[in-house]
Write a protein that holds these residues in place. Structure first.
Motif, PDB file in Angstrom:
ATOM      1  N   HIS A 102       7.812  22.980  36.803  1.00 47.49           N
ATOM      2  CA  HIS A 102       6.449  22.935  36.942  1.00 47.49           C
ATOM      3  C   HIS A 102       6.066  23.444  38.192  1.00 47.49           C
ATOM      4  N   PHE A 103       6.973  23.685  39.162  1.00 42.58           N
ATOM      5  CA  PHE A 103       6.451  24.372  40.590  1.00 42.58           C
ATOM      6  C   PHE A 103       6.564  25.810  40.354  1.00 42.58           C
ATOM      7  N   CYS A 104       7.056  26.352  39.402  1.00 38.79           N
ATOM      8  CA  CYS A 104       7.011  27.836  39.302  1.00 38.79           C
ATOM      9  C   CYS A 104       5.971  28.442  38.308  1.00 38.79           C
ATOM     10  N   LEU A 105       5.103  27.663  37.873  1.00 40.98           N
ATOM     11  CA  LEU A 105       4.039  27.855  36.835  1.00 40.98           C
ATOM     12  C   LEU A 105       2.593  27.483  37.059  1.00 40.98           C
ATOM     13  N   ASN A 106       1.961  28.115  36.718  1.00 41.83           N
ATOM     14  CA  ASN A 106       0.576  27.972  36.463  1.00 41.83           C
ATOM     15  C   ASN A 106       0.221  27.342  35.239  1.00 41.83           C
ATOM     16  N   ILE A 107      -0.018  25.848  35.237  1.00 40.28           N
ATOM     17  CA  ILE A 107      -0.098  25.111  34.046  1.00 40.28           C
ATOM     18  C   ILE A 107      -1.810  24.878  33.823  1.00 40.28           C
ATOM     19  N   HIS A 108      -2.434  25.191  32.654  1.00 44.49           N
ATOM     20  CA  HIS A 108      -3.475  24.869  32.614  1.00 44.49           C
ATOM     21  C   HIS A 108      -3.875  24.081  31.370  1.00 44.49           C
ATOM     22  N   GLU A 109      -4.095  22.654  31.560  1.00 50.89           N
ATOM     23  CA  GLU A 109      -4.350  21.770  30.356  1.00 50.89           C
ATOM     24  C   GLU A 109      -5.688  21.871  29.881  1.00 50.89           C
ATOM     25  N   HIS A 110      -5.920  21.265  28.893  1.00 50.02           N
ATOM     26  CA  HIS A 110      -7.061  21.190  27.796  1.00 50.02           C
ATOM     27  C   HIS A 110      -7.792  22.393  27.987  1.00 50.02           C
ATOM     28  N   VAL A 111      -7.073  23.488  27.322  1.00 48.90           N
ATOM     29  CA  VAL A 111      -7.504  24.724  27.377  1.00 48.90           C
ATOM     30  C   VAL A 111      -8.264  25.334  25.961  1.00 48.90           C
ATOM     31  N   GLN A 112      -9.521  25.786  26.043  1.00 50.32           N
ATOM     32  CA  GLN A 112      -9.952  26.477  24.749  1.00 50.32           C
ATOM     33  C   GLN A 112      -9.163  27.708  24.679  1.00 50.32           C
ATOM     34  N   VAL A 113      -8.281  27.635  23.832  1.00 48.00           N
ATOM     35  CA  VAL A 113      -7.006  28.979  23.686  1.00 48.00           C
ATOM     36  C   VAL A 113      -8.010  30.164  23.184  1.00 48.00           C
ATOM     37  N   GLY A 114      -8.784  30.129  22.414  1.00 48.68           N
ATOM     38  CA  GLY A 114      -9.643  31.245  21.750  1.00 48.68           C
ATOM     39  C   GLY A 114     -10.387  32.030  23.095  1.00 48.68           C
ATOM     40  N   GLU A 115     -10.891  31.232  24.013  1.00 55.05           N
ATOM     41  CA  GLU A 115     -11.610  31.707  24.772  1.00 55.05           C
ATOM     42  C   GLU A 115     -10.852  32.481  26.081  1.00 55.05           C
ATOM     43  N   ALA A 116      -9.681  31.666  26.339  1.00 51.46           N
ATOM     44  CA  ALA A 116      -8.594  32.181  27.320  1.00 51.46           C
ATOM     45  C   ALA A 116      -8.067  33.439  26.905  1.00 51.46           C
ATOM     46  N   LEU A 117      -7.644  33.658  25.566  1.00 48.12           N
ATOM     47  CA  LEU A 117      -6.958  34.865  25.250  1.00 48.12           C
ATOM     48  C   LEU A 117      -8.145  35.856  24.489  1.00 48.12           C
ATOM     49  N   ARG A 118      -9.431  35.877  24.893  1.00 46.49           N
ATOM     50  CA  ARG A 118     -10.310  36.823  24.437  1.00 46.49           C
ATOM     51  C   ARG A 118      -9.845  38.015  25.273  1.00 46.49           C
ATOM     52  N   GLY A 119      -9.799  39.003  24.404  1.00 48.60           N
ATOM     53  CA  GLY A 119      -9.580  40.222  25.267  1.00 48.60           C
ATOM     54  C   GLY A 119      -8.248  40.530  25.732  1.00 48.60           C
ATOM     55  N   TYR A 120      -7.109  39.625  25.337  1.00 54.37           N
ATOM     56  CA  TYR A 120      -5.838  39.801  25.717  1.00 54.37           C
ATOM     57  C   TYR A 120      -5.117  41.292  25.231  1.00 54.37           C
ATOM     58  N   PRO A 121      -4.681  41.919  26.111  1.00 57.83           N
ATOM     59  CA  PRO A 121      -4.056  43.237  25.629  1.00 57.83           C
ATOM     60  C   PRO A 121      -2.747  43.489  24.817  1.00 57.83           C
ATOM     61  N   ASP A 168       0.023  15.277  44.726  1.00 59.24           N
ATOM     62  CA  ASP A 168      -1.205  15.582  43.921  1.00 59.24           C
ATOM     63  C   ASP A 168      -1.120  16.437  42.701  1.00 59.24           C
ATOM     64  N   ILE A 169      -2.021  16.062  41.647  1.00 58.79           N
ATOM     65  CA  ILE A 169      -1.888  17.043  40.402  1.00 58.79           C
ATOM     66  C   ILE A 169      -2.639  18.232  40.789  1.00 58.79           C
ATOM     67  N   PRO A 170      -1.912  19.381  40.635  1.00 62.59           N
ATOM     68  CA  PRO A 170      -2.930  20.636  40.973  1.00 62.59           C
ATOM     69  C   PRO A 170      -4.017  20.940  39.784  1.00 62.59           C
ATOM     70  N   HIS A 171      -5.072  21.348  40.413  1.00 63.20           N
ATOM     71  CA  HIS A 171      -6.085  21.583  39.532  1.00 63.20           C
ATOM     72  C   HIS A 171      -6.241  23.322  39.278  1.00 63.20           C
ATOM     73  N   ALA A 172      -5.496  23.546  38.069  1.00 70.59           N
ATOM     74  CA  ALA A 172      -5.409  24.870  37.951  1.00 70.59           C
ATOM     75  C   ALA A 172      -6.785  25.475  37.068  1.00 70.59           C
ATOM     76  N   ARG A 173      -7.245  26.578  37.612  1.00 73.20           N
ATOM     77  CA  ARG A 173      -8.584  27.196  37.174  1.00 73.20           C
ATOM     78  C   ARG A 173      -8.434  27.651  35.846  1.00 73.20           C
ATOM     79  N   MET A 174      -9.560  27.779  35.092  1.00 69.55           N
ATOM     80  CA  MET A 174      -9.267  28.494  33.778  1.00 69.55           C
ATOM     81  C   MET A 174      -8.862  29.883  33.903  1.00 69.55           C
ATOM     82  N   PRO A 175      -7.862  30.396  33.175  1.00 73.75           N
ATOM     83  CA  PRO A 175      -7.288  31.780  33.242  1.00 73.75           C
ATOM     84  C   PRO A 175      -8.095  32.751  32.903  1.00 73.75           C
ATOM     85  N   LYS A 176      -8.268  33.799  33.596  1.00 68.25           N
ATOM     86  CA  LYS A 176      -9.179  34.876  33.056  1.00 68.25           C
ATOM     87  C   LYS A 176      -8.322  36.083  33.437  1.00 68.25           C
TER      88      LYS A 176
END
Length: 264
Positions: free
Chosen positions: A164-183, A101-109
């Motif tokens: 792949h099995f060691c990573l959380n891979i997030h596809e079709h990401v809006q990068v600006g939103e994901a990196l908002r507030g990145y420290p 099964d292809i995993p469904h990684a959630r939008m990273p926050k």
């Protein structure tokens, strides 16, 4: 183990579709692992397999026999060698396939550690190699923009060799939103005003690394997120590096610095 010898078999048609059609992989939510090494890596990582398929010649190989024994009661198909070649996603069939099964990684926050961002990387070999490099360097989070190749396609998986099995891979990401507030730092490679040589940068803290497509580089939208620009020194008569090579140099320079600082 169920023996199959006809191309008209529904299982053969399904496996062939998974090998050749991105649409089928998306609609079914599944994909193929090709080769004993990749299937073994999935098992070692505790990744659940749905079924396996082996060729007649593959059954004669000790490493494939060991995998079959390890899979126990998992559904298994035995295909004739010509049928296996028909469903194989590669030109030189390996003798064993597994469906996962292809995993469904959630939008990273709330990203706080180092993260890899790939923007429009379309070559399957490059993408898989970069994912393997990221896993080897100890990263956990990878963000892919909509223009990237399908991360869980058989060819990307094969190039990734288990990364792949060691990573959380997030596809079709809006990068600006994901990196908002990145420290940490958000770094892109390239020439430009204010660019610093990679080996002069302090990379001991968290870094969001931005790498773009093989020919075009980063899109304007993603490039605008960078708060720093780095250049890889190249004393030889070469203008640029493959994106996979550039990513490896940057990620492992960070590993080197963090090890020297006692952080890795």
């Amino acid at each position: 183990m169920k023996a199959i010898s006809s191309r008209d078999n529904a299982n053969v048609k399904r496996l062939h579709a998974l090998a050749t059609s991105a649409r089928e992989r998306r609609s079914s939510g599944s994909t193929l692992l090709d080769g004993a090494h990749l299937v073994q890596a999935a098992l070692d990582a505790g990744w659940p397999l749905r079924e396996i398929a082996v060729s007649e010649q593959g059954l004669q190989r000790p490493e494939i026999g060991a995998i079959i024994a390890r899979c126990g009661a998992l559904p298994a198909l035995q295909l004739t060698d010509p049928l296996f070649a028909h469903v194989s996603p590669v030109d030189s069939p390996s003798g064993i396939l597994a469906v996962i099964d292809i995993p469904h990684a959630r939008m990273p926050k709330g990203l706080r550690e180092s993260v890899l961002v790939l923007d429009g990387v379309q070559d399957a070999g490059n993408l898989g190699t970069i994912l393997r490099t990221a896993a080897a360097a100890g990263l956990k989070e990878v963000l892919l923009t909509p223009g990237c190749a399908q991360a869980w396609s058989p060819r990307v998986l094969r190039a990734g060799m288990g990364g792949h099995f060691c990573l959380n891979i997030h596809e079709h990401v809006q990068v600006g939103e994901a990196l908002r507030g990145y420290p940490g730092q958000i770094l892109a490679t390239g020439l430009g005003a204010g660019a610093r040589e990679l080996y002069d940068c302090d990379l001991r803290g968290p870094v969001a690394w931005l790498f773009g497509a093989e020919g075009q580089g980063l899109s304007d939208e993603v490039a605008a997120l960078a708060n720093g620009l780095v250049v890889i020194p190249m004393p030889g008569a070469v203008e640029s590096l493959n994106v996979g090579a550039a990513a490896a140099i940057c990620l492992f320079e960070q590993v080197r610095q963090r090890r020297a600082d006692g952080r890795a």
